[in-house]
Write an enzyme that holds these catalytic residues in place. Structure first.
Site, PDB file in Angstrom:
ATOM      1  N   ASN A 104     -10.405 -39.328 -16.509  1.00 23.12           N
ATOM      2  CA  ASN A 104      -9.004 -39.192 -16.921  1.00 23.12           C
ATOM      3  C   ASN A 104      -8.921 -39.227 -18.437  1.00 23.12           C
ATOM      4  OD1 ASN A 104      -6.080 -39.286 -16.621  1.00 23.12           O
ATOM      5  ND2 ASN A 104      -6.200 -41.463 -17.181  1.00 23.12           N
ATOM      6  N   HIS A 106      -6.297 -40.359 -21.375  1.00 20.67           N
ATOM      7  CA  HIS A 106      -5.085 -41.167 -21.531  1.00 20.67           C
ATOM      8  C   HIS A 106      -4.757 -41.254 -23.024  1.00 20.67           C
ATOM      9  CE1 HIS A 106      -2.075 -44.148 -20.603  1.00 20.67           C
ATOM     10  NE2 HIS A 106      -2.516 -44.861 -21.634  1.00 20.67           N
ATOM     11  N   LEU A 141      -4.822 -48.594 -12.446  1.00 22.00           N
ATOM     12  CA  LEU A 141      -4.267 -47.552 -13.319  1.00 22.00           C
ATOM     13  C   LEU A 141      -4.781 -47.669 -14.756  1.00 22.00           C
ATOM     14  CD1 LEU A 141      -2.158 -45.217 -13.618  1.00 22.00           C
ATOM     15  CD2 LEU A 141      -0.553 -46.991 -14.354  1.00 22.00           C
TER      16      LEU A 141
HETATM   17  C1  GRF Z   1      -1.901 -35.644 -22.808  1.00 21.91           C
HETATM   18  O1  GRF Z   1      -1.435 -36.340 -23.919  1.00 21.91           O
HETATM   19  C2  GRF Z   1      -2.696 -36.538 -21.908  1.00 21.91           C
HETATM   20  O2  GRF Z   1      -3.435 -37.490 -22.592  1.00 21.91           O
HETATM   21  C3  GRF Z   1      -1.604 -37.203 -21.116  1.00 21.91           C
HETATM   22  O3  GRF Z   1      -0.656 -36.208 -20.881  1.00 21.91           O
HETATM   23  C4  GRF Z   1      -0.740 -35.223 -21.901  1.00 21.91           C
HETATM   24  C5  GRF Z   1      -1.013 -33.926 -21.217  1.00 21.91           C
HETATM   25  O4  GRF Z   1      -0.976 -32.850 -22.119  1.00 21.91           O
HETATM   26  N1  GRF Z   1      -2.123 -37.823 -19.932  1.00 21.91           N
HETATM   27  P1  GRF Z   1      -1.527 -31.442 -21.661  1.00 21.91           P
HETATM   28  O5  GRF Z   1      -0.874 -31.113 -20.326  1.00 21.91           O
HETATM   29  O6  GRF Z   1      -3.016 -31.530 -21.537  1.00 21.91           O
HETATM   30  O7  GRF Z   1      -1.098 -30.492 -22.726  1.00 21.91           O
END
Ligand code: GRF
Length: 208
Positions: A104, A106, A141
């Site tokens: 993931n 984050h 989470l």
């Molecule tokens: C990113 O900032 C990611 O870290 C977070 O949601 C955003 C998604 O952006 N979980 P994208 O869809 O990859 O442009």
């Protein structure tokens, strides 16, 4: 060749960064979403990547949605599943099914600010650094062994949006790098720590 499935919920810019990195020996088999209107789905489809959307509202509960998503994912026999802005909390069963091959991204320096509104919260907390984390997914989470983190400065003039943009630029570098490291077998999980065995190949890839 490693098969990768990427899950998104919206824009998909991190997914695009992974696709555009053209990582050696990595095949992006599918981009899946819980949101049929996710802009990233159209972008992937235009590049002949398989796409599918499963609307979570069509399932009676989280477990049913996760089971359907897992069935869709498994059609592509992934070596790695990447959550790239996938905005659904996943059941422990789902996390266990892909243990060690589910990562993931984050937008905070975990363990600070798990959950939503990370940039607003970093500003409110007066942080001078913000950033992003790539980690293996566990049932809890935004926890799990950290693969990579990137930090950026917080400026006095920042809003949540300007900070998000600065962090996103780092996300776009770190996520392809993490996928490349995983695909090349350079990541070893030991407890909650990940050691990364960098090779000359990896360094060459990163400097491009
Ligand atoms: C990113 O900032 C990611 O870290 C977070 O949601 C955003 C998604 O952006 N979980 P994208 O869809 O990859 O442009």
């Amino acid at each position: 060749m490693k098969n990768i499935v990427i899950l998104i919920s919206g824009r998909g810019s991190n997914m695009q960064a992974v696709v555009e990195a053209a990582i050696p020996d990595v095949r992006i088999r599918a981009v899946l979403s819980n949101n049929e209107n996710a802009a990233g789905l159209a972008w992937a489809a235009e590049r002949d990547i398989a796409t599918a959307a499963l609307n979570h509202k069509n399932y009676p509960d989280r477990a049913a949605f996760d089971a359907a998503m897992a069935a869709e994912i498994d059609r592509y026999e992934p070596d790695l599943v990447v959550l790239a802005g996938f905005m659904r909390i996943l059941t422990p069963e789902f996390c266990r099914r892909y243990e060690g091959r589910l990562i993931n991204i984050h937008p905070s320096l975990l363990p600070a600010f798990p959950g939503l509104h990370t940039h607003r919260r970093a500003l409110d907390a007066g942080c001078r650094l913000a950033g992003c984390t790539i980690h293996f997914v566990t049932a809890e989470l935004d926890c799990g062994p950290v693969i990579a983190q990137g930090a950026v400065p917080v400026f006095d003039s920042d809003t949540a949006d300007t900070l998000a943009q600065r962090v996103l630029a780092v996300e776009h570098k770190l996520l392809p790098q993490a996928v490349a490291d995983f695909a090349a077998g350079r990541l070893n999980i030991s407890g909650n720590r990940v050691s990364s065995i960098r090779t000359a190949d990896a360094d060459a890839f990163l400097s491009n």
